[in-house]
Write an enzyme that holds these catalytic residues in place. Structure first.
Site, PDB file in Angstrom:
ATOM      1  N   ASP A  24      32.372  43.642  31.002  1.00 52.01           N
ATOM      2  CA  ASP A  24      31.824  42.283  30.909  1.00 52.01           C
ATOM      3  C   ASP A  24      31.090  42.008  32.222  1.00 52.01           C
ATOM      4  O   ASP A  24      31.546  41.230  33.058  1.00 52.01           O
ATOM      5  CB  ASP A  24      32.958  41.282  30.671  1.00 52.01           C
ATOM      6  CG  ASP A  24      33.641  41.531  29.336  1.00 52.01           C
ATOM      7  OD1 ASP A  24      33.003  41.335  28.299  1.00 52.01           O
ATOM      8  OD2 ASP A  24      34.815  41.964  29.332  1.00 52.01           O
ATOM      9  N   SER A  35      37.268  48.163  24.047  1.00 50.99           N
ATOM     10  CA  SER A  35      37.202  46.714  23.859  1.00 50.99           C
ATOM     11  C   SER A  35      38.206  46.329  22.787  1.00 50.99           C
ATOM     12  O   SER A  35      38.410  47.078  21.823  1.00 50.99           O
ATOM     13  CB  SER A  35      35.791  46.332  23.384  1.00 50.99           C
ATOM     14  OG  SER A  35      35.800  45.041  22.804  1.00 50.99           O
ATOM     15  N   SER A  36      38.827  45.163  22.946  1.00 51.12           N
ATOM     16  CA  SER A  36      39.763  44.695  21.911  1.00 51.12           C
ATOM     17  C   SER A  36      39.037  44.550  20.583  1.00 51.12           C
ATOM     18  O   SER A  36      39.630  44.705  19.517  1.00 51.12           O
ATOM     19  CB  SER A  36      40.383  43.354  22.312  1.00 51.12           C
ATOM     20  OG  SER A  36      41.013  43.486  23.557  1.00 51.12           O
ATOM     21  N   HIS A  47      42.481  47.674  29.703  1.00 50.11           N
ATOM     22  CA  HIS A  47      43.294  46.673  30.409  1.00 50.11           C
ATOM     23  C   HIS A  47      44.333  47.360  31.300  1.00 50.11           C
ATOM     24  O   HIS A  47      44.609  46.913  32.413  1.00 50.11           O
ATOM     25  CB  HIS A  47      44.055  45.790  29.408  1.00 50.11           C
ATOM     26  CG  HIS A  47      43.182  44.940  28.542  1.00 50.11           C
ATOM     27  ND1 HIS A  47      43.040  45.152  27.192  1.00 50.11           N
ATOM     28  CD2 HIS A  47      42.423  43.860  28.834  1.00 50.11           C
ATOM     29  CE1 HIS A  47      42.236  44.242  26.689  1.00 50.11           C
ATOM     30  NE2 HIS A  47      41.836  43.450  27.653  1.00 50.11           N
ATOM     31  N   GLN A  50      35.843  29.531  25.263  1.00 57.65           N
ATOM     32  CA  GLN A  50      34.774  30.517  25.449  1.00 57.65           C
ATOM     33  C   GLN A  50      34.279  31.104  24.125  1.00 57.65           C
ATOM     34  O   GLN A  50      33.492  32.036  24.126  1.00 57.65           O
ATOM     35  CB  GLN A  50      35.208  31.610  26.430  1.00 57.65           C
ATOM     36  CG  GLN A  50      36.285  32.552  25.933  1.00 57.65           C
ATOM     37  CD  GLN A  50      36.762  33.474  27.052  1.00 57.65           C
ATOM     38  OE1 GLN A  50      37.498  33.073  27.947  1.00 57.65           O
ATOM     39  NE2 GLN A  50      36.348  34.738  27.014  1.00 57.65           N
ATOM     40  N   GLN A  60      29.968  38.455  33.031  1.00 54.89           N
ATOM     41  CA  GLN A  60      31.166  37.647  33.312  1.00 54.89           C
ATOM     42  C   GLN A  60      31.627  37.865  34.764  1.00 54.89           C
ATOM     43  O   GLN A  60      31.930  36.913  35.486  1.00 54.89           O
ATOM     44  CB  GLN A  60      32.284  38.032  32.349  1.00 54.89           C
ATOM     45  CG  GLN A  60      33.658  37.518  32.735  1.00 54.89           C
ATOM     46  CD  GLN A  60      34.708  37.799  31.676  1.00 54.89           C
ATOM     47  OE1 GLN A  60      34.745  37.138  30.659  1.00 54.89           O
ATOM     48  NE2 GLN A  60      35.561  38.782  31.917  1.00 54.89           N
TER      49      GLN A  60
HETATM   50  O1  PAF Z   1      37.474  39.140  29.806  1.00 52.83           O
HETATM   51  C1  PAF Z   1      38.330  38.444  29.226  1.00 52.83           C
HETATM   52  O2  PAF Z   1      39.269  38.940  28.621  1.00 52.83           O
HETATM   53  C2  PAF Z   1      38.225  36.924  29.289  1.00 52.83           C
HETATM   54  O3  PAF Z   1      36.900  36.519  29.238  1.00 52.83           O
HETATM   55  C3  PAF Z   1      38.942  36.305  30.488  1.00 52.83           C
HETATM   56  C4  PAF Z   1      38.349  36.765  31.813  1.00 52.83           C
HETATM   57  C5  PAF Z   1      40.421  36.676  30.446  1.00 52.83           C
HETATM   58  C6  PAF Z   1      38.835  34.781  30.450  1.00 52.83           C
HETATM   59  O4  PAF Z   1      39.368  34.269  29.272  1.00 52.83           O
END
Ligand code: PAF
Length: 281
Positions: free
Chosen positions: A150, A185-186, A37, A61, A153
């Site tokens: 991701d 990854s978290s 991040h 989600q 995504q």
């Molecule tokens: O990747 C993530 O952390 C989440 O899917 C996001 C993009 C913040 C949407 O909740």
């Protein structure tokens, strides 16, 4: 850094930031921040003068049997890290602010969200597309930054941003990895010491399949070998190991254009995903 939780405060702070007409960059996250991040935040600094980071663990989600309740939440520590990185606003709305009583709208992206994680996690990408659209409308950024970890995504977000004519530049940053190669990854925080070692089988299996496919070996065999290697290291169920068109995510049986190799599997209770580029030589 201001930490804001309601929309009027956010709108007013964003308006003040935007008054100098310098680009505003949004980094959407679900918190439990790690170096991956923070690399997005650094990238944001390169792209714009003002940086907003959102932290919102988005219930829409997560599927009914997924880890919403257990998802790591560490806002105080996250806020310290963001403050030290020079972030202007931490946008941390509550669930009621994001989805007030009577909320009824869903953003659904067909095609690109149907396979892979879309098939393994029904409704997941509707939840992502809905919350990211809302975050875009709330923060009104010029640029938004996401990680390529991701990958699907990111492709879904690029699709609806183009389809809905949103005036936002989407930047995808390469996956940040630990020294041994595991994608940050978290959810890595869930892994036991033993599982953390076994988790390396995922990037290794993808790397080996990539080498085989780029050498011209049959795609089907390389994918089967990757799946067998994951199973041998204790992964299961294995949702997919798949070679897909890098832009459309259509499955590919032959490497005749730029591709992405994507894998997702559970290790104990933790679901891990990863992906790498595979290019015709
Ligand atoms: O990747 C993530 O952390 C989440 O899917 C996001 C993009 C913040 C949407 O909740």
């Amino acid at each position: 850094m201001q930490t804001l939780r309601d929309l009027p405060a956010l709108r007013s702070a964003v308006q003040t930031l935007k008054s100098d007409r310098k680009p505003l960059v949004l980094v959407p996250t679900m918190g439990a921040l790690h170096d991956g991040h923070m690399a997005l935040v650094e990238e944001a600094r390169r792209h714009g003068r003002h940086v907003v980071v959102s932290i919102f663990v988005n219930p829409r989600q997560f599927g009914p049997n997924e880890d919403l309740a257990a998802y790591p939440r560490r806002e105080a520590k996250d806020a310290q890290m963001l403050q030290a990185a020079g972030v202007d606003i931490l946008w941390a709305p509550t669930v009621d602010v994001m989805y007030p009583a009577g909320y009824a709208t869903n953003i659904s992206v067909t095609g690109i969200s149907d396979g892979l994680d879309g098939a393994a996690r029904p409704g997941h990408f509707d939840g992502v597309a809905t919350v990211v659209t809302k975050l875009f409308n709330q923060v009104r950024p010029d640029v938004a930054i996401f990680g390529q970890k991701d990958y699907q995504q990111l492709a879904v977000i690029r699709r609806f941003v183009a389809d809905l004519n949103l005036p936002i530049e989407i930047v995808g940053l390469p996956t940040q990895r630990a020294e041994d190669g595991l994608a940050l990854s978290s959810r890595n925080a869930y892994l036991s010491e033993e599982e953390r070692k076994a988790a390396l089988a995922l990037p290794r299996a993808l790397g080996e399949a990539k080498r085989q496919i780029e050498k011209g070996e049959p795609v089907e065999g390389a994918l089967a070998q990757a799946i067998a290697s994951l199973a041998a290291h204790g992964f299961g169920p294995i949702d997919y190991v798949s070679l897909c068109d890098a832009a459309t995510l259509e499955p590919m049986a032959v490497l005749d254009r730029p591709a992405r190799l994507l894998g997702a599997a559970k290790l104990g209770k933790t679901r891990l995903i990863d992906n790498i580029a595979v290019d015709p030589v």
